[in-house]
Design a protein around this motif. Structure first.
Motif, short mmCIF file in Angstrom:
data_model
loop_
_atom_site.label_atom_id
_atom_site.label_comp_id
_atom_site.label_asym_id
_atom_site.label_seq_id
_atom_site.Cartn_x
_atom_site.Cartn_y
_atom_site.Cartn_z
N ARG A 75 41.44 35.56 39.94
CA ARG A 75 40.66 36.22 40.24
C ARG A 75 39.18 36.76 39.80
O ARG A 75 39.97 37.36 38.88
CB ARG A 75 40.52 36.41 41.95
CG ARG A 75 41.30 38.12 41.82
CD ARG A 75 41.17 38.48 43.16
NE ARG A 75 41.31 39.82 43.49
CZ ARG A 75 41.63 40.60 44.95
NH1 ARG A 75 41.18 40.09 46.35
NH2 ARG A 75 41.34 42.29 44.79
N PRO A 76 37.91 36.76 39.47
CA PRO A 76 37.55 37.96 39.20
C PRO A 76 37.19 39.07 39.07
O PRO A 76 38.23 39.40 39.52
CB PRO A 76 36.18 37.08 39.20
CG PRO A 76 36.29 36.05 40.17
CD PRO A 76 37.56 36.01 41.07
N ILE A 96 40.22 33.33 35.47
CA ILE A 96 40.74 32.09 34.72
C ILE A 96 41.57 31.22 36.83
O ILE A 96 41.89 32.30 37.24
CB ILE A 96 41.78 32.23 34.39
CG1 ILE A 96 41.35 32.24 33.12
CG2 ILE A 96 42.27 30.92 33.68
CD1 ILE A 96 42.42 33.14 31.54
N PRO A 97 40.49 29.86 36.68
CA PRO A 97 39.59 29.35 35.93
C PRO A 97 37.46 30.47 36.60
O PRO A 97 37.97 31.21 37.19
CB PRO A 97 39.21 27.94 37.12
CG PRO A 97 39.99 28.66 38.34
CD PRO A 97 41.47 29.35 37.77
N ASN A 110 36.15 32.52 42.25
CA ASN A 110 36.58 30.95 42.09
C ASN A 110 37.79 30.80 42.65
O ASN A 110 37.96 31.00 44.53
CB ASN A 110 37.43 31.52 40.45
CG ASN A 110 38.33 32.22 40.61
OD1 ASN A 110 39.29 33.18 41.49
ND2 ASN A 110 38.36 32.46 39.83
N ASN A 111 39.05 29.36 42.30
CA ASN A 111 39.66 28.62 43.21
C ASN A 111 40.51 29.60 43.52
O ASN A 111 41.53 29.79 44.55
CB ASN A 111 40.37 27.87 42.41
CG ASN A 111 39.20 26.39 42.05
OD1 ASN A 111 38.32 26.50 42.68
ND2 ASN A 111 39.05 25.64 41.53
N ILE A 112 40.69 31.63 42.58
CA ILE A 112 41.89 31.69 43.30
C ILE A 112 41.42 33.06 43.89
O ILE A 112 41.89 33.34 44.97
CB ILE A 112 42.65 32.29 41.80
CG1 ILE A 112 42.59 31.16 41.02
CG2 ILE A 112 43.88 33.21 42.34
CD1 ILE A 112 44.04 30.87 41.91
N ASP A 119 49.88 36.88 30.00
CA ASP A 119 50.84 36.40 29.85
C ASP A 119 50.57 34.47 29.39
O ASP A 119 50.47 33.62 28.80
CB ASP A 119 51.70 35.95 30.96
CG ASP A 119 52.50 37.27 31.01
OD1 ASP A 119 52.72 37.55 29.96
OD2 ASP A 119 53.29 37.11 32.02
N ASN A 120 48.52 34.31 29.51
CA ASN A 120 47.91 33.90 29.20
C ASN A 120 47.62 32.75 28.08
O ASN A 120 47.59 33.66 27.00
CB ASN A 120 46.15 33.35 29.82
CG ASN A 120 45.49 32.64 29.99
OD1 ASN A 120 45.78 31.80 30.59
ND2 ASN A 120 44.60 32.39 29.04
#
Length: 455
Positions: free
Chosen positions: A227-228, A253-254, A299-301, A197-198
């Motif tokens: 997450r990565p 992402i991110p 990452n941030n997730i 969906d991105n």
């Protein structure tokens, strides 16, 4: 006197029944903010004896030419027609609002009330140009969590129809929910976020019966975070005693902010160099075979890892047909074939290559040394002849050049005529080249005029 009164009552009833409406007033549809007109037609009407009014439901709006309602937007006109007792009674409402919608009729107030029948006024509303509006519940979404997209428009009559579509295809109404509150209508689309969906684009289309075109709003570049995804890559085999490079490939992402490399069993600090995604193994030994190497990406997730088992191959170094393994040197029997002549079976690829080169060189030598001299000797060298005594007779090169000329610069390319010393009007030219060993050259000139030749 007593008998006269009942007669007057009967006459009044008769006159009242004679007044009538010729037909029912027509229903009207008009856009909000514009002006509309409703009309009644009366027959056998006497405005000095009868009173007619416009009514909305039970509310009186006018009486004859007087507006009784407090609304300044309303006006009435009672006009006679070119027929005896025929009148039109006109109701005008300007700057229509939705509250003006409803049933209207004319009414004559007598002993028995006469009504025209009801005309229904429909106020058509056009949605403002600011609608529809598309909103999303957040600026970014994490994979696996719900995404809510909302399309908003004004609640009008006739109502608008809102529909979501994605990639140009309509989204099923089973996936959407319609709500109305505070004079607005909401079309809500809810789904679970996926990586695919991105960057997607969603469009809400608004349709209404009063417009021939659709109005749209869009939500672009939906930001879906996850997450990565991690995978350790290496492009070649890992040899003992040789530096090797491993790469921690990641998609996220991110973007990934931290990479970590770990080893089981633990490596010494001088056995590797970790630089973000790149891991360099410094001359690993066979003792490190089967070591488990793990790359962690964060990452941030969240954090993701990938683990690989190290497979080290014993390095073979060939130098003068010797295998070198540390300080041990061994002759390799299998390298004997490598010392074969290049035309031997041990090197079929090299033999074929050399043969092709030799063939090409031979062809070039044949062309340069044989074919070109033969060609020159046969076709380019001047041929000689001999007399009866066998003495060689030199044969000069003779050429004949035909030129049809009248006059001009081209004639001047030839010598002067012997007789006059001027450039002549030559028709044909003939030249003969004498042997090169003579000190002088001779020319023969022939001028053709009227079928006669002049030397």
């Amino acid at each position: 006197m007593c008998t006269l009164k009942p007669l007057l009552v009967l006459l009044h009833i008769f006159l009242a029944q004679a007044v009538r409406f010729t037909g029912k007033p027509k229903n009207v549809q008009q856009f909000e903010g514009q002006t509309t007109r409703l009309k009644c037609i009366l027959g056998d009407f006497d405005k000095d004896k009868h009173t007619v009014s416009w009514m909305k439901g039970e509310t009186r709006l006018s009486r004859q030419n007087v507006v009784t309602a407090t609304d300044m937007r309303i006006s009435v006109y009672l006009d006679d027609l070119p027929y005896v007792g025929a009148y039109t009674y006109l109701l005008i409402i300007s700057d229509l609002v939705l509250e003006d919608e409803g049933g209207y009729h004319c009414q004559i107030d007598q002993i028995s009330t006469i009504s025209s029948g009801i005309a229904y006024l429909t106020v058509l509303q056009v949605p403002s140009s600011e609608y529809p509006k598309c909103t999303k519940s957040a600026n970014s979404y994490v994979v696996g969590l719900p995404v809510q997209l909302t399309c908003v428009s004004v609640l009008i009559s006739p109502p608008v129809d809102l529909n979501w579509n994605r990639h140009g295809s309509p989204i099923s109404s089973m996936s959407t929910q319609t709500e109305t509150r505070d004079g607005l209508v909401y079309e809500i689309y809810t789904f679970t976020a996926k990586k695919t969906d991105n960057d997607d684009t969603f469009m809400c289309q608004q349709r209404t019966d009063v417009l021939s075109y659709t109005q749209n709003c869009t939500i672009q570049n939906l930001n879906i975070q996850y997450r990565p995804e991690v995978k350790i890559q290496h492009t070649s085999a890992i040899f003992a005693g040789s530096d090797s490079i491993l790469f921690c490939q990641s998609f996220a992402i991110p973007p990934v902010t931290v990479f970590r490399w770990t080893f089981t069993p633990v490596f010494d600090a001088n056995e590797y160099i970790a630089d973000g995604q790149v891991l360099t193994l410094i001359k690993p030994s066979m003792a490190r075979n089967a070591t488990r190497i793990t790359c962690s990406a964060e990452n941030n997730i969240g954090i993701s890892t990938d683990t690989m088992t190290l497979h080290i191959t014993e390095e073979l170094r060939r130098d003068n047909n010797i295998q070198k393994d540390g300080n041990d040197f061994k002759y390799l029997p299998e390298t004997k074939g490598n010392n074969m002549d290049i035309f031997g079976k041990g090197n079929p690829g090299i033999s074929l290559y050399v043969v092709i080169i030799i063939i090409v060189l031979v062809v070039i030598i044949v062309v340069v040394v044989v074919i070109i001299p033969v060609y020159y000797h046969c076709f380019c060298k001047t041929r000689t002849a001999t007399d009866n005594s066998g003495r060689e007779i030199y044969q000069p090169t003779v050429f004949y050049d035909t030129r049809d000329r009248t006059s001009g610069l081209y004639d001047r390319s030839l010598p002067h005529l012997p007789s006059t010393g001027h450039y002549g009007h030559w028709r044909h030219s003939f030249a003969s080249q004498v042997p090169e060993d003579l000190d002088q050259q001779g020319y023969m000139y022939i001028e053709e005029r009227n079928g006669q030749n002049t030397l």
